[in-house]
Design an enzyme around this catalytic site. Structure first.
Site, short mmCIF file in Angstrom:
data_model
loop_
_atom_site.label_atom_id
_atom_site.label_comp_id
_atom_site.label_asym_id
_atom_site.label_seq_id
_atom_site.Cartn_x
_atom_site.Cartn_y
_atom_site.Cartn_z
N GLU A 72 47.75 47.51 39.48
CA GLU A 72 48.00 49.07 39.87
C GLU A 72 47.18 49.05 41.09
O GLU A 72 46.12 49.11 41.27
CB GLU A 72 47.44 49.95 38.51
CG GLU A 72 47.79 51.18 38.63
CD GLU A 72 47.53 52.31 37.78
OE1 GLU A 72 46.86 51.85 36.70
OE2 GLU A 72 47.39 53.69 38.04
N LYS A 74 37.31 49.48 36.85
CA LYS A 74 37.65 50.25 38.19
C LYS A 74 36.98 51.55 38.27
O LYS A 74 36.49 51.82 39.48
CB LYS A 74 39.23 50.39 38.30
CG LYS A 74 39.94 49.15 38.72
CD LYS A 74 41.33 49.46 39.25
CE LYS A 74 42.09 48.16 39.15
NZ LYS A 74 43.58 48.51 38.92
N ARG A 132 39.82 38.53 28.83
CA ARG A 132 39.49 38.93 30.17
C ARG A 132 38.04 38.25 30.71
O ARG A 132 37.44 37.90 29.80
CB ARG A 132 39.78 40.42 30.29
CG ARG A 132 38.87 41.27 29.46
CD ARG A 132 39.23 42.79 29.48
NE ARG A 132 39.11 43.33 30.86
CZ ARG A 132 39.88 44.16 31.44
NH1 ARG A 132 41.18 44.20 31.01
NH2 ARG A 132 39.91 44.71 32.73
P1 ATP Z 1 43.10 49.75 34.89
O1 ATP Z 1 44.27 49.44 34.19
O2 ATP Z 1 41.48 50.26 34.38
O3 ATP Z 1 43.00 50.39 36.21
P2 ATP Z 1 42.63 47.01 35.43
O4 ATP Z 1 41.45 46.22 35.45
O5 ATP Z 1 43.52 46.52 34.01
O6 ATP Z 1 42.41 48.30 35.62
P3 ATP Z 1 45.14 46.34 36.91
O7 ATP Z 1 45.47 46.51 38.12
O8 ATP Z 1 46.10 46.93 35.88
O9 ATP Z 1 43.78 46.78 36.57
O10 ATP Z 1 45.15 44.95 36.67
C1 ATP Z 1 46.16 43.86 36.95
C2 ATP Z 1 45.92 42.53 36.19
O11 ATP Z 1 44.86 42.12 36.16
C3 ATP Z 1 46.37 42.96 34.59
O12 ATP Z 1 47.33 42.11 34.11
C4 ATP Z 1 45.14 42.92 33.91
O13 ATP Z 1 45.28 42.33 32.68
C5 ATP Z 1 44.48 41.72 34.81
N1 ATP Z 1 42.82 42.19 34.89
C6 ATP Z 1 42.31 43.05 35.09
N2 ATP Z 1 40.94 42.89 34.72
C7 ATP Z 1 40.70 41.74 34.39
C8 ATP Z 1 39.61 40.90 34.01
N3 ATP Z 1 38.39 41.18 34.04
N4 ATP Z 1 39.75 39.73 33.76
C9 ATP Z 1 41.14 39.17 33.44
N5 ATP Z 1 42.24 39.66 33.90
C10 ATP Z 1 41.92 41.01 34.36
MG MG Z 2 45.68 47.79 33.87
#
Ligand code: ATP
Ligand code: MG
Length: 566
Positions: free
Chosen positions: A41, A281, A271
């Site tokens: 995102e 974030k 994760r």
């Molecule tokens: P949010 O949804 O709170 O904005 P997010 O960290 O999930 O934050 P995204 O941009 O949606 O951010 O993440 C993109 C991809 O990265 C998703 O598929 C998510 O599962 C993966 N991802 C995010 N944080 C982690 C992590 N700590 N470890 C492994 N994969 C992650």
């Molecule tokens: Mg996300």
């Protein structure tokens, strides 16, 4: 998967997702195609947790001859921006991965809208005019069924009309939502008439003012996967309970269209959580917005741009991700492992240079005044291809303050009166004494050199216990060195009850402005990997300049944190 299968895949060095992919391939699913996606995102900068997902998504595609596309999950215009899109592209490239296409979920807004309208017409979605609190209150609990909304059975025409009004901005934000009509008693809470559209009165960074009704994650993600032809939609464990809904919407979407069951399948891995930092974030945004750090690329941040500026190589990050592996349960990984991966990689990659962080003057009293010599310094003892560079020797030098001690214990193999040490790439010297200022501080150390002992000369292999690094006072360049440490002082800030701001390590940054480096080091640019001999790994900061070099410490040569904790 059974334990026996787990064992088999372990023997072949496969992670459990690779095992699934091989099984799907052998069963001929999706005609043997492999297509993954990385779906960030664009509402912040990528961090090391994202690197774990990137290595998985791109790694699977690479390994099995498939393609991995990038999809910006831009369904919430409140927090998204082009700045983030640009940084995400840059960071993925830096990590060394190549995507097939760049897609945007917003490209599917029309298709998703049409699908939502179809669901309304089929009596499978309705506009609910209750508040989000009322809706939450009717949801029930995992053991108690929910209660139906009073709008659940409203006429289809009414829902269609209101859905249009939602999108045209004719009704206020928050006044109504579109919900899928599924099952208010389903044990999976995600099936209890999930909200699939809400109103957001904000300009979208790509679609402008065209849309006011925006799809929710659960309604956008799986369908986007389907539109693109994704075969393996790999995500993190928190999406396990969403998977049945993911499958439900895809079943609805492709109803009657595809008898071969071409469809994306969702698989989940753990994760990345790291000690002494945060990955949320929201918290990273707060650190930047409240100026608790100096921007997204502050070298203390777990962001990829922060790690890059800190001097981490992409390879060290990928090796670290490999080391920790992928599992089906959540864990907390030790930050020291990331540092160990950096040391291991930088040992092979870094050019050795001399720098003195706490300078003390050393005069070689029997070395002629005004004389200089060019000494050969080996750039990397691990790899002869790195070559050598010259370093100037002279009568007046800088050494580290801690490399001299007037009254030293027996096992002190550095400079102390009466003892010999070797100056790296130069001569063996014998300390003859020191001069102190009025405050008792040592201001200058004296030594005599042995002209026969110059490194590389025949017969110069006389052994002495200690080797010190040094700089010529007349040639060294004054430098600023930024010593970084853990951003947080507690191991797991996310599990702490206190506000995360209170848990920041007050000593996470120490700036030394009175350091010296050799001219060769002063001329290195941002992005180069250096080892300050006997000290640690460093990298020139983006603001470095040959006449005013600035360095960031990546990591010490040894793990000093473990000691500090005791
Ligand atoms: P949010 O949804 O709170 O904005 P997010 O960290 O999930 O934050 P995204 O941009 O949606 O951010 O993440 C993109 C991809 O990265 C998703 O598929 C998510 O599962 C993966 N991802 C995010 N944080 C982690 C992590 N700590 N470890 C492994 N994969 C992650
Ligand atoms: Mg996300």
């Amino acid at each position: 998967m059974s334990d026996i299968q787990d064992e088999k895949s372990e023997k072949r060095g496969l992670n459990f997702v690779e095992e699934i992919v091989e099984r799907d391939l052998s069963e001929g699913k999706n005609d043997g195609r492999i297509q993954t996606r990385f779906p960030p995102e664009p509402n912040g900068y990528l961090h090391i947790g994202h690197a774990k997902a990137i290595c998985m998504d791109f790694g699977i595609a690479e390994k099995y001859g498939g393609v991995c596309n990038l999809r910006f999950d831009d369904t919430n215009p409140q927090k998204e921006d082009q700045e983030y899109v640009d940084s995400i592209l840059e960071d993925i490239k830096w990590l060394g991965f190549k995507w097939g296409h760049v897609y945007y979920a917003s490209d599917y807004f029309q298709k998703l809208w049409d699908f939502a309208v179809r669901l309304i017409k089929e009596g499978k979605a309705y506009v609910d005019e209750q508040t989000s609190e009322q809706i939450a209150e009717q949801k029930g609990t995992p053991t108690e069924p929910g209660r139906p909304s009073p709008y659940r059975d409203r006429p289809i025409e009414e829902s269609l009309d209101l859905f249009n009004k939602m999108n045209k901005g004719e009704v206020p934000e928050g006044s109504m939502v579109l919900r899928a009509k599924i099952d208010m008693a389903n044990p999976n809470m995600h099936f209890r008439d999930p909200v699939i559209y809400r109103i957001i009165n904000r300009r979208h960074h790509r679609t402008g003012d065209k849309w006011k009704a925006y799809p929710m994650y659960d309604f956008a993600h799986g369908q986007s996967d389907y539109f693109e032809g994704v075969t393996h939609s790999i995500c993190t464990l928190e999406f396990v309970p969403h998977r049945p809904l993911y499958d439900y919407f895809i079943d609805e979407l492709k109803k009657g269209k595809d008898l071969n069951d071409h469809r994306p399948r969702q698989y989940e891995f753990n994760r990345l959580n790291l000690t002494y930092t945060v990955m949320s974030k929201r918290k990273l945004h707060a650190l930047v917005d409240e100026q608790l750090v100096k921007g997204w690329d502050d070298p203390r941040m777990p962001t990829l741009c922060g790690l890059r500026r800190r001097g981490y190589s992409p390879e060290s990050i990928r090796n670290f991700i490999n080391m920790i592996g992928y599992t089906k349960y959540d864990a907390l990984n030790d930050y020291a492992m990331l540092e160990a991966a950096a040391r291991e990689d930088l040992n092979k990659r870094a050019t050795r240079v001399s720098a003195v962080l706490h300078p003390l003057k050393l005069t070689i009293t029997n070395y002629p005044e005004g004389q200089t010599e060019q000494m050969q310094a080996i750039n990397n003892p691990e790899d002869p291809d790195f070559g050598t560079h010259e370093i100037t020797f002279s009568r007046e030098l800088w050494i580290e303050r801690e490399d001299f001690m007037e009254d030293a214990p027996k096992k002190y193999f550095r400079l102390t009166p009466g003892k010999e040490v070797r100056l790296k790439n130069a001569y063996i010297i014998k300390c003859t004494g020191c001069r102190k200022g009025d405050d008792g501080q040592v201001e200058e150390v004296y030594a005599e050199y042995d002209p026969e002992s110059r490194s590389g000369l025949p017969g110069a292999d006389r052994k002495v216990k200690g080797t010190l690094h040094w700089l010529s006072r007349g040639h060294a360049v004054k430098a600023e060195v930024r010593l970084y440490d853990r951003l947080f002082s507690v191991e797991n800030p996310s599990a702490d009850e206190r506000d995360f701001r209170e848990l920041l390590n007050p000593d996470s940054l120490e700036v030394l402005t009175d350091c010296y480096v050799e001219p060769f080091a002063a001329n290195q640019t941002a992005g180069s990997y250096l080892q300050f001999q006997r000290i640690g790994y460093f990298t020139p900061d983006k603001c470095t300049a040959p006449e005013h070099p600035v360095y960031n410490r990546t990591v010490n040569l040894k793990d000093t944190w473990a000691k500090k904790k005791d």
